[in-house]
Design a protein around this motif. Structure first.
Motif, PDB file in Angstrom:
ATOM      1  N   GLN A  48       1.063  -1.223  -0.105  1.00 62.91           N
ATOM      2  CA  GLN A  48       0.182   0.039  -0.339  1.00 62.91           C
ATOM      3  C   GLN A  48       0.948   0.763   0.193  1.00 62.91           C
ATOM      4  O   GLN A  48       0.970   1.907  -0.594  1.00 62.91           O
ATOM      5  N   TRP A  49       1.657   0.747   0.994  1.00 60.89           N
ATOM      6  CA  TRP A  49       2.741   2.653   0.603  1.00 60.89           C
ATOM      7  C   TRP A  49       3.506   3.017  -0.927  1.00 60.89           C
ATOM      8  O   TRP A  49       3.545   3.824  -1.107  1.00 60.89           O
ATOM      9  N   PHE A  50       3.883   1.382  -1.520  1.00 67.87           N
ATOM     10  CA  PHE A  50       4.673   1.681  -2.554  1.00 67.87           C
ATOM     11  C   PHE A  50       2.881   2.368  -3.756  1.00 67.87           C
ATOM     12  O   PHE A  50       3.789   3.143  -4.262  1.00 67.87           O
ATOM     13  N   LEU A  51       1.909   1.709  -3.368  1.00 65.33           N
ATOM     14  CA  LEU A  51       0.728   2.864  -4.698  1.00 65.33           C
ATOM     15  C   LEU A  51       0.525   3.621  -3.940  1.00 65.33           C
ATOM     16  O   LEU A  51       0.334   4.523  -4.840  1.00 65.33           O
ATOM     17  N   ASP A  52       1.040   4.262  -2.855  1.00 64.95           N
ATOM     18  CA  ASP A  52      -0.252   5.522  -2.653  1.00 64.95           C
ATOM     19  C   ASP A  52       1.074   7.091  -2.478  1.00 64.95           C
ATOM     20  O   ASP A  52       0.927   7.630  -3.071  1.00 64.95           O
ATOM     21  N   THR A  53       2.825   6.204  -2.790  1.00 64.88           N
ATOM     22  CA  THR A  53       3.789   7.009  -2.956  1.00 64.88           C
ATOM     23  C   THR A  53       4.875   7.397  -4.232  1.00 64.88           C
ATOM     24  O   THR A  53       4.993   8.187  -4.033  1.00 64.88           O
ATOM     25  N   ILE A  54       4.429   6.240  -4.629  1.00 64.24           N
ATOM     26  CA  ILE A  54       5.871   5.965  -5.749  1.00 64.24           C
ATOM     27  C   ILE A  54       4.380   5.272  -6.984  1.00 64.24           C
ATOM     28  O   ILE A  54       4.385   6.356  -7.688  1.00 64.24           O
ATOM     29  N   CYS A  55       4.408   4.535  -7.665  1.00 61.08           N
ATOM     30  CA  CYS A  55       3.116   3.994  -8.877  1.00 61.08           C
ATOM     31  C   CYS A  55       1.819   4.798  -8.164  1.00 61.08           C
ATOM     32  O   CYS A  55       0.272   4.051  -7.922  1.00 61.08           O
ATOM     33  N   THR A  56       1.795   6.102  -7.798  1.00 64.95           N
ATOM     34  CA  THR A  56       0.049   6.706  -6.637  1.00 64.95           C
ATOM     35  C   THR A  56      -1.065   6.824  -8.545  1.00 64.95           C
ATOM     36  O   THR A  56      -0.584   6.853  -9.574  1.00 64.95           O
ATOM     37  N   GLN A  57      -1.997   7.183  -8.273  1.00 68.38           N
ATOM     38  CA  GLN A  57      -2.964   7.345  -9.123  1.00 68.38           C
ATOM     39  C   GLN A  57      -3.398   8.026  -9.756  1.00 68.38           C
ATOM     40  O   GLN A  57      -3.395   8.551 -10.824  1.00 68.38           O
ATOM     41  N   ALA A  58      -2.304   9.348  -8.575  1.00 72.90           N
ATOM     42  CA  ALA A  58      -2.759  10.494  -9.900  1.00 72.90           C
ATOM     43  C   ALA A  58      -1.262  10.284 -10.469  1.00 72.90           C
ATOM     44  O   ALA A  58      -1.605  10.901 -11.450  1.00 72.90           O
ATOM     45  N   TRP A  59      -0.687   9.669 -10.193  1.00 70.88           N
ATOM     46  CA  TRP A  59       0.717   9.447 -11.775  1.00 70.88           C
ATOM     47  C   TRP A  59      -0.019   8.386 -12.930  1.00 70.88           C
ATOM     48  O   TRP A  59      -0.199   8.912 -13.715  1.00 70.88           O
ATOM     49  N   ASN A  60      -1.376   7.518 -12.675  1.00 73.20           N
ATOM     50  CA  ASN A  60      -1.322   7.130 -13.563  1.00 73.20           C
ATOM     51  C   ASN A  60      -2.363   7.735 -14.628  1.00 73.20           C
ATOM     52  O   ASN A  60      -3.061   7.585 -15.877  1.00 73.20           O
ATOM     53  N   THR A  61      -3.018   8.062 -13.424  1.00 72.77           N
ATOM     54  CA  THR A  61      -4.426   9.361 -14.182  1.00 72.77           C
ATOM     55  C   THR A  61      -2.991  10.405 -15.434  1.00 72.77           C
ATOM     56  O   THR A  61      -3.891  10.745 -16.842  1.00 72.77           O
ATOM     57  N   GLU A  62      -2.334  10.860 -15.398  1.00 71.85           N
ATOM     58  CA  GLU A  62      -1.447  11.270 -16.208  1.00 71.85           C
ATOM     59  C   GLU A  62      -1.546  10.851 -17.459  1.00 71.85           C
ATOM     60  O   GLU A  62      -1.279  11.383 -18.806  1.00 71.85           O
ATOM     61  N   GLN A  63      -0.801   9.824 -17.551  1.00 75.70           N
ATOM     62  CA  GLN A  63      -1.129   8.421 -18.041  1.00 75.70           C
ATOM     63  C   GLN A  63      -2.594   8.717 -19.286  1.00 75.70           C
ATOM     64  O   GLN A  63      -2.615   8.509 -20.283  1.00 75.70           O
ATOM     65  N   ASP A  64      -3.645   7.942 -18.632  1.00 70.72           N
ATOM     66  CA  ASP A  64      -4.598   8.558 -19.435  1.00 70.72           C
ATOM     67  C   ASP A  64      -5.029   9.817 -19.232  1.00 70.72           C
ATOM     68  O   ASP A  64      -5.858   9.867 -20.983  1.00 70.72           O
ATOM     69  N   ALA A  65      -4.369  10.947 -19.098  1.00 69.09           N
ATOM     70  CA  ALA A  65      -4.005  12.627 -19.579  1.00 69.09           C
ATOM     71  C   ALA A  65      -4.026  12.604 -21.354  1.00 69.09           C
ATOM     72  O   ALA A  65      -3.962  13.030 -21.821  1.00 69.09           O
ATOM     73  N   GLY A  66      -2.824  11.823 -21.531  1.00 62.62           N
ATOM     74  CA  GLY A  66      -2.678  11.085 -22.474  1.00 62.62           C
ATOM     75  C   GLY A  66      -0.135  10.896 -22.576  1.00 62.62           C
ATOM     76  O   GLY A  66       0.242  11.207 -23.656  1.00 62.62           O
ATOM     77  N   ARG A  67      -0.142  11.496 -21.069  1.00 62.99           N
ATOM     78  CA  ARG A  67       0.987  11.046 -20.884  1.00 62.99           C
ATOM     79  C   ARG A  67       1.378   9.383 -21.449  1.00 62.99           C
ATOM     80  O   ARG A  67       1.262   8.857 -21.357  1.00 62.99           O
ATOM     81  N   PRO A  68       2.947   9.392 -22.525  1.00 60.89           N
ATOM     82  CA  PRO A  68       3.563   8.191 -22.960  1.00 60.89           C
ATOM     83  C   PRO A  68       3.962   7.794 -21.660  1.00 60.89           C
ATOM     84  O   PRO A  68       4.634   7.736 -20.461  1.00 60.89           O
ATOM     85  N   LEU A  69       3.710   5.912 -21.853  1.00 63.20           N
ATOM     86  CA  LEU A  69       4.130   5.224 -20.465  1.00 63.20           C
ATOM     87  C   LEU A  69       5.563   5.454 -20.401  1.00 63.20           C
ATOM     88  O   LEU A  69       5.817   5.245 -19.674  1.00 63.20           O
ATOM     89  N   ALA A  70       6.109   5.484 -21.738  1.00 61.85           N
ATOM     90  CA  ALA A  70       8.113   5.126 -21.566  1.00 61.85           C
ATOM     91  C   ALA A  70       7.837   6.090 -20.733  1.00 61.85           C
ATOM     92  O   ALA A  70       8.998   6.549 -19.631  1.00 61.85           O
ATOM     93  N   GLU A  71       7.623   8.223 -21.067  1.00 65.42           N
ATOM     94  CA  GLU A  71       8.064   8.600 -19.627  1.00 65.42           C
ATOM     95  C   GLU A  71       7.721   8.595 -18.971  1.00 65.42           C
ATOM     96  O   GLU A  71       8.161   9.207 -17.631  1.00 65.42           O
ATOM     97  N   ALA A  72       6.336   8.236 -18.246  1.00 66.73           N
ATOM     98  CA  ALA A  72       6.054   8.315 -16.525  1.00 66.73           C
ATOM     99  C   ALA A  72       7.001   7.002 -15.872  1.00 66.73           C
ATOM    100  O   ALA A  72       6.875   7.951 -14.990  1.00 66.73           O
ATOM    101  N   THR A  73       7.098   6.020 -17.017  1.00 69.59           N
ATOM    102  CA  THR A  73       8.065   4.780 -16.179  1.00 69.59           C
ATOM    103  C   THR A  73       9.723   5.536 -15.792  1.00 69.59           C
ATOM    104  O   THR A  73       9.748   5.629 -14.678  1.00 69.59           O
ATOM    105  N   GLN A  74      10.011   6.306 -16.984  1.00 72.65           N
ATOM    106  CA  GLN A  74      11.131   7.114 -16.940  1.00 72.65           C
ATOM    107  C   GLN A  74      11.327   7.734 -15.444  1.00 72.65           C
ATOM    108  O   GLN A  74      12.083   7.905 -14.996  1.00 72.65           O
ATOM    109  N   VAL A  75      10.456   8.971 -15.792  1.00 68.50           N
ATOM    110  CA  VAL A  75       9.785   9.826 -14.111  1.00 68.50           C
ATOM    111  C   VAL A  75      10.143   9.173 -12.653  1.00 68.50           C
ATOM    112  O   VAL A  75      11.241   9.803 -12.227  1.00 68.50           O
ATOM    113  N   LEU A  76       9.964   8.323 -13.051  1.00 64.67           N
ATOM    114  CA  LEU A  76       9.723   6.948 -10.799  1.00 64.67           C
ATOM    115  C   LEU A  76      10.584   6.976 -10.798  1.00 64.67           C
ATOM    116  O   LEU A  76      12.006   6.676 -10.179  1.00 64.67           O
ATOM    117  N   THR A  77      11.696   5.817 -12.543  1.00 60.55           N
ATOM    118  CA  THR A  77      12.585   5.209 -12.564  1.00 60.55           C
ATOM    119  C   THR A  77      13.772   6.244 -11.718  1.00 60.55           C
ATOM    120  O   THR A  77      14.579   6.426 -11.267  1.00 60.55           O
TER     121      THR A  77
END
Length: 207
Positions: free
Chosen positions: A34-63
């Protein structure tokens, strides 16, 4: 005013999608997961991809930000289909009943343009829809009023004279329903299939 078209949200209404379905396999400890999903791969982060951000870019940001969690972050989209457990049968039953009753059906979903083709290829019930607005394709996201305008234009391609009050929108997120209602649509906050079916009948939709 009679309902002449029904617009469905997908996640939580027709699909059981939840990152927990994947991460239970990857992180055994519930609190750590739950910490990982609340702090790192969050719903807000996923929503950015739903709004059009490329998956590769989103993954790179977090890694870049959390290099010690690279394997878990990368798994989010590499194994995304494991988060999509499948259809919610009772919601899909309403969809199919409306389709059998010849009600014009449309989709309006917050979904990445890169992952949505998987759903289209693997879930034949999506063929019930005359057309679907996918947020990631438009780079607009609910509850932005512009995405509802795009959906209504799509409906009017089939029903040119339809008025907003002749469209009902079904979504499991109350804010998304409220946004549609503020534009003159009818709205149903989906809390259960039974409730949604009852509300449709109250609006005069026979199926």
């Amino acid at each position: 005013m009679a309902i002449r078209a029904v617009v469905f949200d997908f996640g939580g209404v027709l699909f059981d999608w939840n990152p927990q379905h994947l991460y239970r396999k990857l992180i055994a400890d519930e609190h750590e997961r739950q910490w990982f999903l609340d702090t790192i791969c969050t719903q807000a982060w996923n929503t950015e991809q739903d709004a059009g951000r490329p998956l590769a870019e989103a993954t790179q940001v977090l890694t870049d930000q959390f290099p010690h969690h690279k394997a878990l972050i990368t798994a989010y989209y590499e194994r995304w289909h494991e988060m999509l457990r499948g259809p919610l049968p009772e919601g899909v039953a309403i969809l199919k009943a409306l389709d059998a009753a010849n009600m014009p059906l449309f989709g309006l979903t917050n979904w990445s343009a890169e992952t949505f083709p998987y759903a289209q290829a693997n879930y034949p019930f999506l063929r019930c829809f005359r057309d679907i607005v996918v947020s990631g394709e438009l780079k607009l996201i609910k509850p932005n009023p512009a995405i509802y305008d795009a959906s209504l234009r799509q409906v009017r391609a089939y029903l040119p004279d339809i008025k907003p009050g002749e469209v009902v929108f079904i979504d499991d997120v109350a804010d998304n329903v409220d946004a549609a209602v503020s534009l003159g649509w009818r709205g149903i906050h989906h809390v259960s299939a039974e409730h949604t079916a009852a509300r449709l009948r109250e609006l005069g939709v026979g199926f």
